[in-house]
Scaffold this active site. Structure first.
Site, PDB file in Angstrom:
ATOM      1  N   LYS A 178       0.959  -1.196  -0.094  1.00  0.00           N
ATOM      2  CA  LYS A 178      -0.317  -0.008  -0.136  1.00  0.00           C
ATOM      3  C   LYS A 178       0.857   1.192   0.051  1.00  0.00           C
ATOM      4  O   LYS A 178       1.845   1.166   0.575  1.00  0.00           O
ATOM      5  CB  LYS A 178      -0.747  -0.062   1.111  1.00  0.00           C
ATOM      6  CG  LYS A 178      -1.969  -0.844   1.329  1.00  0.00           C
ATOM      7  CD  LYS A 178      -2.562  -0.899   2.491  1.00  0.00           C
ATOM      8  CE  LYS A 178      -3.837  -1.857   2.884  1.00  0.00           C
ATOM      9  NZ  LYS A 178      -4.891  -1.812   2.037  1.00  0.00           N
TER      10      LYS A 178
ATOM     11  N   ARG B  54     -10.007 -11.703   2.723  1.00  0.00           N
ATOM     12  CA  ARG B  54     -11.286 -12.734   2.120  1.00  0.00           C
ATOM     13  C   ARG B  54     -10.405 -13.908   2.068  1.00  0.00           C
ATOM     14  O   ARG B  54     -11.079 -15.056   2.280  1.00  0.00           O
ATOM     15  CB  ARG B  54     -11.710 -12.277   0.829  1.00  0.00           C
ATOM     16  CG  ARG B  54     -10.642 -12.315  -0.270  1.00  0.00           C
ATOM     17  CD  ARG B  54     -11.211 -11.404  -1.583  1.00  0.00           C
ATOM     18  NE  ARG B  54     -11.208 -10.169  -1.215  1.00  0.00           N
ATOM     19  CZ  ARG B  54     -11.468  -9.043  -2.074  1.00  0.00           C
ATOM     20  NH1 ARG B  54     -11.853  -9.658  -3.069  1.00  0.00           N
ATOM     21  NH2 ARG B  54     -11.574  -7.766  -1.779  1.00  0.00           N
TER      22      ARG B  54
END
Length: 461
Positions: A240, A314
């Site tokens: 990120k 996820r």
């Protein structure tokens, strides 16, 4: 005790809650001294306004709080909390002005107005005590406030002191407090126990990945809660940028909210069986980080192509959901700070959820309105299923195109829940970006009060 009402029978000053249209009538019924005092101070009943009322000799004899108009109250929550800290120290009781159906919400807001994250310095606002208003379940409201404080503290704690190990400690402390059973699978034992994706996401971190499994209760329907416990998310090898990494201590907000909800259920002694599953990891960067284009095999046997290591939540949830589904609970709920797409869709203030059960959706949305915990249903849109099927593997963890990201993430998770009759997934933010009444900037509970209030209907309790 923190987040408690004043003892019943406490000597307390009366608190008059006034809407703008009620101020003139109330003032006209008072003595000349009070009337002149209120008029001189310009009290107009606006939300956030407060005015102490003096008795002869200058001592307080009570206070006024502005309640705003109905239209103004619809634009926020916890109207009384906006002014609670402006009152003089002491104990108060609500004398008039709050509708019966809003009393529990306003009492909860008053307690939450006293929250401040104080691990490193005392940040708690100085909020006076409130005698529990008649007609509310005071013990229940106190439980809601303490659960919210637990969630906020967990989210607000820096990742340096809230890694997978510390998250495990928080779960163990909760289990010990209420006599629940807890077990934890850690490190390479995850591979032996067939949790390969939890292991893959967390194996590069200094603290080993783990799966926390807490159980409580011996009778009643089975409720299983699964919370994303990514204690810090660098993005992995798809690193990120700094601006996106700044709030990633809150990426365990799903786990924090699940623990807050579990606290409510345990403290209220609901007649059900509870299981809490938290995959706790740090998505770190090292020589053994999982990589883009890796193919991971999940606990369920489905293969997953990794097209972005920053879509790791996820993956860990999938293994935990597969475990939960093997037991076929009566209701399965997952909570996660999962997608930026959910924030684009609904902003930071509303928690979107997904479910195939029309009845459960209605119960959750109605409960959210009752509990000042807004939730909104988004669809498990079957037509988007092909987007999560890359061809080289069964599933794609990060479909290209950028559209419907919250929905495709939810569809990914649904692939791991087949046997359970009712499943709901919450894609929460768990963060208050700007201070609001009873909600200082920082960690936030989103969804637990709505879920709690929906449980009696959802599980026939």
């Amino acid at each position: 005790m923190p987040f408690s009402f004043a003892p019943s029978g406490s000597e307390a000053w009366p608190l008059y809650v006034l809407q703008p249209d009620d101020v003139a009538l109330w003032v006209a019924q008072q003595s000349d001294d009070v009337r002149h005092w209120v008029e001189a101070n310009g009290f107009n009943g606006a939300i956030g306004s407060a005015l102490m009322l003096p008795a002869p000799g200058g001592r307080p004899r009570g206070a006024l709080i502005g309640y705003g108009t109905e239209a103004q109250r619809k634009r926020g929550r916890f109207a009384l909390a906006a002014a609670a800290a402006k009152l003089a120290p002491g104990t108060y009781r609500i004398e008039s002005g709050v509708p019966d159906d809003a009393m529990a919400e306003e009492a909860l807001g008053w307690l939450l107005a006293g929250y401040g994250y104080s691990r490193y310095r005392d940040n708690a606002p100085k909020v006076p005590e409130l005698v529990a208003p008649s007609g509310i379940d005071a013990s229940r409201v106190e439980t809601l406030a303490r659960a919210e404080a637990l969630t906020r503290d967990l989210v607000n704690t820096p990742a340096s002191e809230m890694g997978p190990s510390e998250l495990e400690t928080a779960a163990r402390n909760l289990a010990k407090q209420f006599g629940a059973d807890i077990s934890v699978i850690t490190g390479d034992d995850l591979l032996k126990a067939n949790f390969p994706m939890i292991h893959a996401v967390g194996r590069a971190a200094a603290q080993a990945p783990r799966l926390i499994d807490m159980r409580w209760g011996t009778a009643g329907p089975l409720l299983t809660l699964v919370g994303k416990g990514v204690c810090f998310d660098t993005g992995g090898l798809n690193l990120k940028p700094g601006a996106s990494m700044g709030l990633m201590k809150k990426d365990m907000g799903g786990a924090a909210n699940v623990l807050g909800l579990a606290y409510m259920i345990l403290a209220l002694d609901l007649p059900l069986r509870l299981r809490v599953l938290i995959p706790a990891v740090e998505n770190a960067v090292s020589g053994n980080s999982f990589r883009p284009q890796d193919i991971l095999t999940s606990r369920k046997g489905l293969t997953v192509e990794i097209n972005n290591t920053d879509a790791e939540g996820r993956l860990v949830l999938a293994d935990a959901l597969a475990l939960a589904d093997e037991e076929m609970p009566d209701l399965l709920i997952s909570m996660a700070t999962l997608t930026g797409a959910a924030r684009v869709a609904l902003g930071p203030d509303i928690a979107p959820f997904f479910t195939d059960s029309e009845v459960l959706a209605i119960e959750l949305e109605q409960a959210g309105r009752r509990m000042a915990d807004p939730v909104w249903r988004l669809p498990f849109w079957d037509a988007y299923e092909p987007r999560i099927e890359p061809g080289i593997a069964d599933l794609d963890n990060a479909p290209s195109g950028g559209m419907a990201g919250a929905i495709t993430a939810a569809l990914f998770l649904r692939r791991f829940v087949e046997a359970t009759p009712r499943y709901a997934h919450f894609d929460i933010y768990a963060w208050q970006p700007q201070a609001a009444p009873a909600r200082p900037k920082g960690g936030l509970g989103q969804g637990p009060r709505a879920i709690l209030d929906a449980l009696p209907a959802a599980l026939n309790l």
